[in-house]
Design a protein around this motif. Structure first.
Motif, PDB file in Angstrom:
ATOM      1  N   ILE A  69       0.841  -1.183   0.000  1.00 23.45           N
ATOM      2  CA  ILE A  69       0.000   0.000   0.000  1.00 23.45           C
ATOM      3  C   ILE A  69       0.884   1.243   0.000  1.00 23.45           C
ATOM      4  O   ILE A  69       1.902   1.286   0.692  1.00 23.45           O
ATOM      5  CB  ILE A  69      -0.912   0.011   1.259  1.00 23.45           C
ATOM      6  N   ASN A  70       0.479   2.269  -0.741  1.00 22.64           N
ATOM      7  CA  ASN A  70       1.237   3.515  -0.823  1.00 22.64           C
ATOM      8  C   ASN A  70       1.057   4.324   0.464  1.00 22.64           C
ATOM      9  O   ASN A  70       0.018   4.930   0.684  1.00 22.64           O
ATOM     10  CB  ASN A  70       0.773   4.321  -2.034  1.00 22.64           C
ATOM     11  N   GLY A  71       2.076   4.340   1.292  1.00 21.16           N
ATOM     12  CA  GLY A  71       2.013   5.049   2.568  1.00 21.16           C
ATOM     13  C   GLY A  71       2.092   6.554   2.455  1.00 21.16           C
ATOM     14  O   GLY A  71       1.645   7.275   3.350  1.00 21.16           O
ATOM     15  N   VAL A  72       2.636   7.062   1.355  1.00 18.98           N
ATOM     16  CA  VAL A  72       2.744   8.506   1.170  1.00 18.98           C
ATOM     17  C   VAL A  72       1.349   9.135   1.133  1.00 18.98           C
ATOM     18  O   VAL A  72       1.147  10.263   1.592  1.00 18.98           O
ATOM     19  CB  VAL A  72       3.558   8.845  -0.100  1.00 18.98           C
ATOM     20  N   SER A  73       0.374   8.384   0.647  1.00 23.92           N
ATOM     21  CA  SER A  73      -1.003   8.892   0.608  1.00 23.92           C
ATOM     22  C   SER A  73      -1.522   9.232   1.999  1.00 23.92           C
ATOM     23  O   SER A  73      -2.320  10.152   2.157  1.00 23.92           O
ATOM     24  CB  SER A  73      -1.927   7.859  -0.039  1.00 23.92           C
ATOM     25  N   PHE A  74      -1.067   8.502   3.003  1.00 22.77           N
ATOM     26  CA  PHE A  74      -1.514   8.775   4.367  1.00 22.77           C
ATOM     27  C   PHE A  74      -0.810   9.985   4.963  1.00 22.77           C
ATOM     28  O   PHE A  74      -1.290  10.580   5.915  1.00 22.77           O
ATOM     29  CB  PHE A  74      -1.313   7.538   5.251  1.00 22.77           C
ATOM     30  N   LEU A  75       0.318  10.369   4.385  1.00 18.83           N
ATOM     31  CA  LEU A  75       1.020  11.587   4.809  1.00 18.83           C
ATOM     32  C   LEU A  75       0.413  12.821   4.167  1.00 18.83           C
ATOM     33  O   LEU A  75       0.207  13.834   4.829  1.00 18.83           O
ATOM     34  CB  LEU A  75       2.502  11.517   4.430  1.00 18.83           C
ATOM     35  N   THR A  76       0.139  12.729   2.873  1.00 17.91           N
ATOM     36  CA  THR A  76      -0.313  13.893   2.119  1.00 17.91           C
ATOM     37  C   THR A  76      -1.832  14.015   2.042  1.00 17.91           C
ATOM     38  O   THR A  76      -2.346  15.100   1.793  1.00 17.91           O
ATOM     39  CB  THR A  76       0.218  13.830   0.678  1.00 17.91           C
ATOM     40  N   GLY A  77      -2.520  12.900   2.200  1.00 18.35           N
ATOM     41  CA  GLY A  77      -3.970  12.889   2.037  1.00 18.35           C
ATOM     42  C   GLY A  77      -4.398  12.664   0.596  1.00 18.35           C
ATOM     43  O   GLY A  77      -5.549  12.346   0.326  1.00 18.35           O
ATOM     44  N   VAL A  78      -3.471  12.787  -0.347  1.00 16.23           N
ATOM     45  CA  VAL A  78      -3.777  12.603  -1.765  1.00 16.23           C
ATOM     46  C   VAL A  78      -3.896  11.104  -2.055  1.00 16.23           C
ATOM     47  O   VAL A  78      -2.940  10.357  -1.889  1.00 16.23           O
ATOM     48  CB  VAL A  78      -2.690  13.229  -2.662  1.00 16.23           C
ATOM     49  N   GLY A  79      -5.080  10.681  -2.446  1.00 11.98           N
ATOM     50  CA  GLY A  79      -5.308   9.265  -2.734  1.00 11.98           C
ATOM     51  C   GLY A  79      -5.505   8.413  -1.497  1.00 11.98           C
ATOM     52  O   GLY A  79      -5.520   7.189  -1.582  1.00 11.98           O
ATOM     53  N   GLN A  80      -5.655   9.055  -0.349  1.00  9.89           N
ATOM     54  CA  GLN A  80      -5.751   8.310   0.917  1.00  9.89           C
ATOM     55  C   GLN A  80      -6.969   7.377   0.949  1.00  9.89           C
ATOM     56  O   GLN A  80      -6.845   6.235   1.403  1.00  9.89           O
ATOM     57  CB  GLN A  80      -5.813   9.277   2.095  1.00  9.89           C
ATOM     58  N   ASP A  81      -8.112   7.846   0.484  1.00  8.92           N
ATOM     59  CA  ASP A  81      -9.317   7.009   0.519  1.00  8.92           C
ATOM     60  C   ASP A  81      -9.131   5.731  -0.295  1.00  8.92           C
ATOM     61  O   ASP A  81      -9.528   4.645   0.132  1.00  8.92           O
ATOM     62  CB  ASP A  81     -10.535   7.780   0.023  1.00  8.92           C
ATOM     63  N   THR A  82      -8.513   5.865  -1.463  1.00  7.60           N
ATOM     64  CA  THR A  82      -8.255   4.702  -2.318  1.00  7.60           C
ATOM     65  C   THR A  82      -7.299   3.738  -1.645  1.00  7.60           C
ATOM     66  O   THR A  82      -7.537   2.520  -1.621  1.00  7.60           O
ATOM     67  CB  THR A  82      -7.679   5.152  -3.677  1.00  7.60           C
ATOM     68  N   GLU A  83      -6.214   4.254  -1.080  1.00  8.33           N
ATOM     69  CA  GLU A  83      -5.227   3.386  -0.438  1.00  8.33           C
ATOM     70  C   GLU A  83      -5.798   2.746   0.822  1.00  8.33           C
ATOM     71  O   GLU A  83      -5.504   1.588   1.122  1.00  8.33           O
ATOM     72  CB  GLU A  83      -3.940   4.153  -0.129  1.00  8.33           C
ATOM     73  N   LEU A  84      -6.637   3.476   1.553  1.00 13.12           N
ATOM     74  CA  LEU A  84      -7.279   2.894   2.731  1.00 13.12           C
ATOM     75  C   LEU A  84      -8.181   1.738   2.315  1.00 13.12           C
ATOM     76  O   LEU A  84      -8.164   0.681   2.939  1.00 13.12           O
ATOM     77  CB  LEU A  84      -8.082   3.951   3.497  1.00 13.12           C
ATOM     78  N   GLN A  85      -8.932   1.918   1.232  1.00 11.51           N
ATOM     79  CA  GLN A  85      -9.795   0.832   0.764  1.00 11.51           C
ATOM     80  C   GLN A  85      -8.962  -0.352   0.285  1.00 11.51           C
ATOM     81  O   GLN A  85      -9.317  -1.512   0.529  1.00 11.51           O
ATOM     82  CB  GLN A  85     -10.734   1.309  -0.350  1.00 11.51           C
ATOM     83  N   ASN A  86      -7.827  -0.090  -0.389  1.00  9.59           N
ATOM     84  CA  ASN A  86      -6.927  -1.171  -0.792  1.00  9.59           C
ATOM     85  C   ASN A  86      -6.438  -1.947   0.423  1.00  9.59           C
ATOM     86  O   ASN A  86      -6.351  -3.179   0.397  1.00  9.59           O
ATOM     87  CB  ASN A  86      -5.736  -0.622  -1.575  1.00  9.59           C
ATOM     88  N   LEU A  87      -6.121  -1.228   1.489  1.00  8.51           N
ATOM     89  CA  LEU A  87      -5.662  -1.868   2.718  1.00  8.51           C
ATOM     90  C   LEU A  87      -6.772  -2.702   3.348  1.00  8.51           C
ATOM     91  O   LEU A  87      -6.547  -3.837   3.749  1.00  8.51           O
ATOM     92  CB  LEU A  87      -5.138  -0.814   3.694  1.00  8.51           C
ATOM     93  N   ILE A  88      -7.956  -2.137   3.432  1.00  4.57           N
ATOM     94  CA  ILE A  88      -9.093  -2.872   3.998  1.00  4.57           C
ATOM     95  C   ILE A  88      -9.362  -4.133   3.185  1.00  4.57           C
ATOM     96  O   ILE A  88      -9.572  -5.214   3.752  1.00  4.57           O
ATOM     97  CB  ILE A  88     -10.340  -1.969   4.081  1.00  4.57           C
TER      98      ILE A  88
END
Length: 93
Positions: A69-88
């Motif tokens: 999972i792209n962790g940078v998304s959780f730092l910047t907020g850009v694409g965070q929802d998508t990466e969170l769903q990928n993680l889930i």
């Protein structure tokens, strides 16, 4: 079944801890039971066994055999929802 998430950055202190904390909170809000652990990239190979997913903050081309999972998304907020769903999805896999 409880999932296990490994978050790794260069030092395993500030960035990975911040991302791991944020991910743990977001997963809890979504009622997803998971252990989230922050480590430094140098010790990743010692901690990744048995993990359900790996959240990468630094570039690592190693195939760990689990979703990355792209962790940078959780730092910047850009694409965070998508990466969170990928993680889930990886945790529920």
């Amino acid at each position: 079944m409880r999932g296990r998430v490994i978050v790794a950055c260069g030092s395993g202190v500030a960035t990975s801890q911040a991302v791991a904390s944020k991910i743990a909170r977001l997963l809890k809000e979504k009622d997803v039971d998971a252990e989230v652990e922050a480590v430094d990239i140098k010790s990743l190979k010692h901690h990744i066994g048995g993990a359900s997913a790996y959240v990468s903050i630094v570039k690592d081309d190693t195939d760990w055999g689990i979703p990355v999972i792209n962790g940078v998304s959780f730092l910047t907020g850009v694409g965070q929802d998508t990466e969170l769903q990928n993680l889930i999805d990886a945790l529920r896999g």
